[in-house]
Scaffold this motif. Structure first.
Motif, PDB file in Angstrom:
ATOM      1  N   PRO A   1       0.802  -1.228   0.000  1.00 27.98           N
ATOM      2  CA  PRO A   1       0.000   0.000   0.000  1.00 27.98           C
ATOM      3  C   PRO A   1       0.834   1.277   0.000  1.00 27.98           C
ATOM      4  O   PRO A   1       0.488   2.255  -0.660  1.00 27.98           O
TER       5      PRO A   1
ATOM      6  N   ASN B   1      -1.905   8.392   6.246  1.00 26.21           N
ATOM      7  CA  ASN B   1      -2.894   7.435   6.731  1.00 26.21           C
ATOM      8  C   ASN B   1      -3.220   6.440   5.618  1.00 26.21           C
ATOM      9  O   ASN B   1      -3.705   6.830   4.553  1.00 26.21           O
ATOM     10  N   ILE B   2      -2.908   5.197   5.878  1.00 28.68           N
ATOM     11  CA  ILE B   2      -3.153   4.141   4.895  1.00 28.68           C
ATOM     12  C   ILE B   2      -4.090   3.119   5.526  1.00 28.68           C
ATOM     13  O   ILE B   2      -3.755   2.515   6.540  1.00 28.68           O
ATOM     14  N   HIS B   3      -5.254   2.957   4.922  1.00 29.72           N
ATOM     15  CA  HIS B   3      -6.274   2.043   5.453  1.00 29.72           C
ATOM     16  C   HIS B   3      -6.555   2.339   6.930  1.00 29.72           C
ATOM     17  O   HIS B   3      -6.642   1.433   7.765  1.00 29.72           O
ATOM     18  N   GLY B   4      -6.650   3.652   7.264  1.00 26.76           N
ATOM     19  CA  GLY B   4      -7.015   4.062   8.612  1.00 26.76           C
ATOM     20  C   GLY B   4      -5.893   4.025   9.616  1.00 26.76           C
ATOM     21  O   GLY B   4      -6.112   4.269  10.813  1.00 26.76           O
ATOM     22  N   LYS B   5      -4.691   3.744   9.172  1.00 27.43           N
ATOM     23  CA  LYS B   5      -3.558   3.655  10.095  1.00 27.43           C
ATOM     24  C   LYS B   5      -2.444   4.588   9.639  1.00 27.43           C
ATOM     25  O   LYS B   5      -2.090   4.627   8.460  1.00 27.43           O
TER      26      LYS B   5
END
Length: 545
Positions: free
Chosen positions: A298, A375-379
């Motif tokens: 990602p 922020n990647i996939h909410g993290k």
């Protein structure tokens, strides 16, 4: 000449080293081969290039062997020898694992009833490189390898698909027991092909000597300047250590030395005494280094992030440090020396931390005090790189260190780690990497990159390690491997493919290497080439005093 090690075998079917290949090329011949003087594919044992006829799902390649071509015993080379060679290359039980996959597409051979030197290969499908592949394997003498005709009852057409029943064939088993023996890879009485030389002596760990045939058919041909056997004797000295080899060269005990380390090559260029006797050559080779970025991850999914990394590679510094400038930057996996296919409208990524930072911002990364975050996939994830390379390869190691230093300038931490070769290969196939440095060898004749770049090869275990691929690049790769009929069409497709690769920046070619070799000045006509072994010793002539 120097050999770094004794060949494991000189079998034309199962050789495994470039040194063995160089020697076998002097003993045996293939239908087609490269003329190192022009870097062109030319007919060697064949009288001309094959005629090609496409019939639905099949392609027919028809060859005629030269009228003059004979074996060492004076008997003619015929289509029956080609059929015998195919049987040896495709049959089970034989040591042919390296060659068998290359010839799977040849399903049958049709003999011309009127001309024993004419035949047709029946091949499955069509690809442009098939023309080369149908002619690029050494032809064996049936009279010498199979005097009892143990393979005569086997048809080439039966050597595709399930061969388990054939493994019980008693005559094949008898032939395999003999053919797989070490003698077929080192006995001078068996290593006799249609080439201009025979093996005279092979003393393990010391030397191999070849002697020119007294009456070689190649001397009686016209318009075949690429068929040569000029030196009366050719000697290969086994010298494992390069330092020892360099000392032998400086002491005038070697006439040719290749793969000279860059630093030593530079020293030789300053040695005037040496240069009086030797000429130094640095031809453009066909091996290139590239950086791979795992685009499946990602954090590397946005191509602008990958482009930012490309701007931190600093290819020119890598070339200067690791190759002493004996390399050529490249924008694609087409060698820059192949000008008809190389995309000159593109320029290699320049080293620019500022441009890298600009691209990261555009990709959504935010610069904070201790690095770049997104922020990647909410993290919240920090941008960092783990760079793999094969342990022991100083060029890769230095490239990783240069990237580490450059990335640090804009706050990207880089962990460089050398891995054992098999582990790195396994991790690449399993997609367990972030960034790596690798090298690939190619040639100026075949440009089917489908296994490396098509998305159908991007699954676990496939050769498309980086996950590169777009619908358009897949269409181009399919066209190149199946339907291209002209050089102009091939050029258009390859140049567009380079543009896509450049923009996607997942598979980033960095530079093509230059070979470095020295040849004694008493020889003329060395035929220097980027193709291995980088010179043609059979063409050497002595200069007139």
């Amino acid at each position: 000449m120097r050999l770094a090690a004794d060949p494991e075998t000189l079998s034309p079917i199962s050789y495994s080293s470039s040194g063995a290949l160089q020697i076998i090329n002097l003993l045996f011949q293939s239908l087609l081969s490269a003329d190192l003087g022009t870097n062109e594919i030319k007919p060697f044992l064949a009288s001309g290039m094959p005629t090609v006829e496409r019939q639905d799902s099949l392609t027919l390649f028809t060859y005629t062997i030269r009228d003059e071509a004979t074996w060492t015993n004076g008997t003619p080379v015929t289509a029956e020898d080609v059929a015998f060679t195919l049987k040896v290359a495709k049959a089970p039980l034989l040591n042919n694992e390296g060659l068998k996959p290359q010839l799977e597409f040849i399903q049958d051979i049709r003999m011309d009833r009127e001309n024993p030197k004419r035949f047709t290969f029946v091949c499955a499908g069509y690809a442009p490189e098939m023309e080369l592949l149908t002619g690029d394997f050494f032809i064996l003498p049936a009279y010498l390898y199979d005097p009892e005709n143990l393979l005569q009852h086997i048809a080439v057409a039966t050597l595709s698909g399930d061969l388990s029943e054939l493994e019980n064939d008693e005559q094949l088993k008898a032939f395999a027991a003999r053919f797989n023996a070490p003698d077929y890879g080192r006995d001078p009485n068996l290593l006799q092909g249609s080439g201009g030389y025979i093996l005279e002596n092979w003393k393990n760990g010391q030397y191999l000597t070849l002697t020119r045939k007294k009456e070689w058919w190649g001397n009686n041909t016209s318009n075949t300047q690429h068929l040569t056997a000029n030196p009366q004797r050719v000697s290969f000295q086994v010298i494992p250590d390069m330092t020892t080899a360099l000392l032998a060269l400086k002491n005038r005990q070697l006439d040719v030395l290749e793969s000279i380390p860059a630093a030593e090559f530079e020293q030789l260029k300053q040695n005037q005494s040496f240069l009086k006797d030797y000429a130094l050559h640095a031809p453009d080779a066909y091996e290139f280094m590239y950086a791979g970025i795992n685009s499946r991850l990602p954090k590397f999914a946005d191509k602008r992030t990958r482009q930012a990394i490309a701007h931190l590679l600093d290819v020119n510094s890598v070339i200067k440090v690791t190759q002493q400038n004996y390399a050529t930057p490249t924008v694609g996996l087409i060698p820059p020396s192949v000008t008809k296919f190389y995309n000159t409208s593109l320029q290699p990524y320049t080293f620019s931390p500022a441009k890298a930072a600009e691209l990261l911002k555009a990709a959504g990364w935010q610069r904070e005090e201790d690095g770049w975050y997104q922020n990647i996939h909410g993290k919240k994830e920090r941008l960092s790189l783990v760079v793999d390379y094969r342990a022991g390869n100083t060029s890769f190691e230095n490239a990783a260190i240069i990237l580490q230093q450059n990335a640090a300038k804009i706050g990207i931490p880089v962990q460089a780690q050398g891995l054992e070769g098999s582990l790195m290969s396994q991790n690449s196939k399993q997609h367990q990497f972030e960034v790596f440095f690798r090298s690939l060898s190619g040639n100026p004749f075949a440009f089917n990159f489908k296994p490396l770049l098509h998305t159908t090869y991007a699954e676990v275990g496939g050769l498309n390690f980086t996950g590169f691929g777009t619908p358009e690049s897949d269409r181009i790769l399919d066209q190149i491997s199946n339907t291209v009929t002209s050089e102009a069409e091939m050029a258009k497709l390859l140049k567009r493919l380079q543009e896509i690769m450049y923009t996607e920046a997942a598979f980033i070619p960095m530079y093509y290497e230059k070979e470095r070799l020295a040849i004694h000045r008493r020889f003329a006509n060395p035929k220097i080439s980027g193709l291995k072994p980088n010179y043609d010793v059979s063409a050497f002539t002595l200069k007139e005093e």
